[in-house]
Design an enzyme around this catalytic site. Structure first.
Site, mmCIF file in Angstrom:
data_model
loop_
_atom_site.group_PDB
_atom_site.id
_atom_site.type_symbol
_atom_site.label_atom_id
_atom_site.label_comp_id
_atom_site.label_asym_id
_atom_site.label_seq_id
_atom_site.Cartn_x
_atom_site.Cartn_y
_atom_site.Cartn_z
ATOM 1 N N CYS A 78 -49.158 38.015 -62.152
ATOM 2 C CA CYS A 78 -48.615 37.296 -63.204
ATOM 3 C C CYS A 78 -48.834 37.800 -64.682
ATOM 4 O O CYS A 78 -49.997 37.817 -64.861
ATOM 5 C CB CYS A 78 -48.719 35.916 -62.859
ATOM 6 S SG CYS A 78 -48.063 35.224 -61.346
ATOM 7 N N CYS A 157 -43.761 37.292 -61.990
ATOM 8 C CA CYS A 157 -43.952 35.887 -62.600
ATOM 9 C C CYS A 157 -44.714 36.206 -63.997
ATOM 10 O O CYS A 157 -45.157 37.053 -64.377
ATOM 11 C CB CYS A 157 -44.926 35.429 -61.597
ATOM 12 S SG CYS A 157 -46.338 36.486 -60.795
#
Ligand code: N1C
Length: 251
Positions: A78, A157
């Site tokens: 992420c 993400c």
């Protein structure tokens, strides 16, 4: 006798080809797989080869790799996902050690730069004489990148970035993998923002007002923030060189 020798030699050469490709695949897979994970590289190879072996090399759709992607899914990082289109080299120079590109995933690194296909009635893997990228759409290599890129984008993400080529007429090309597959597979809520980094050689070329970028913004789902930055290649490389493994984004 001559015929027999030719047949035997050809058979040996062909099976060596499969063996070399297979050995490289498994070796790279093992090198890239952390020891504490349950990934079995022989199983990954079987899932891979099952997608195209014995098939007409123009009839391998992206879905043929569904099983492979379920056995070896890309692991997202992420806020460190990096996409690229027309900027492969600089993208990898900048991402090294910090950002996660498709080629940093296990499958991406194993298959980057490789060519492979099967043939009807054969259980071999061929590494030459395979259809080119545009020769037919459903070829094993193109279908792999389509399927794997869709997965890579779907798990992205946090804050992600894409390096686009500002020296191109259409920095956001809706026909490339990034424009036709990745953008469409971003998951709303999972991916918070996309920073477009428009990379030029010496500030000549497209800027953030480029028409093609409007099409990119239209593709982004509501709630996904869009940011655009203009950078020269040397700005990016100098920043990368100076950051001393600190992994601060260079944009
Ligand atoms: O078609 P593109 O770029 O927009 O594809 C790039 C985009 C990246 O963000 C990657 O995640 O799609 C993914 N991807 C690869 O990771 C990849 N590695 C090698 C797509 N294609 C990839 N290749 C090869 O590069 C592939 O064989 C194809 O021919 C090129 C696509 O490059 P592009 O047009 O610059």
């Amino acid at each position: 006798v001559v015929v027999v020798v030719v047949v035997v030699v050809t058979a040996v050469v062909l099976s060596n080809r499969t063996d070399t490709f297979k050995a490289t695949f498994i070796q790279e897979c093992e090198r890239r797989t952390p020891e504490n994970t349950s990934t079995d590289c022989v199983e990954v190879w079987s899932a891979f080869e099952q997608a195209y072996v014995g098939r007409d090399p123009c009839q391998v759709p992206p879905e043929a790799y569904d099983h492979l992607l379920s056995v070896a899914p890309p692991q997202p990082a992420c806020n460190r996902m990096l996409f690229w289109s027309g900027t492969k080299e600089v993208a990898h120079q900048v991402s090294e050690g910090c950002y996660q590109t498709m080629e940093d995933s296990m499958l991406g690194s194993v298959l980057d730069g490789m060519t492979w296909c099967g043939k009807e009635g054969s259980n071999e893997t061929f590494t030459s004489g395979c259809p080119g990228w545009t020769e037919c759409v459903n070829n094993p290599v193109r279908s792999f990148w389509s399927r794997a890129s869709a997965e890579f984008a779907a798990v992205a993400c946090g804050d992600a970035a894409v390096l686009l080529n500002g020296s191109s007429d259409t920095p956001f090309d809706p026909h490339c993998t990034f424009g036709s597959i990745e953008v469409k597979n971003f998951t709303p809520g999972l991916m918070k923002s996309l920073t477009v980094v428009l990379v030029t050689k010496d500030n000549v070329g497209a800027n953030c007002t480029d028409e093609s970028l409007k099409n990119l913004q239209k593709e982004l789902k509501p709630g996904m923030k869009y940011i655009c930055k203009e950078k020269t290649e040397s700005e990016l490389l100098t920043c990368k060189k100076n950051q001393d493994q600190s992994c601060v984004p260079c944009w």
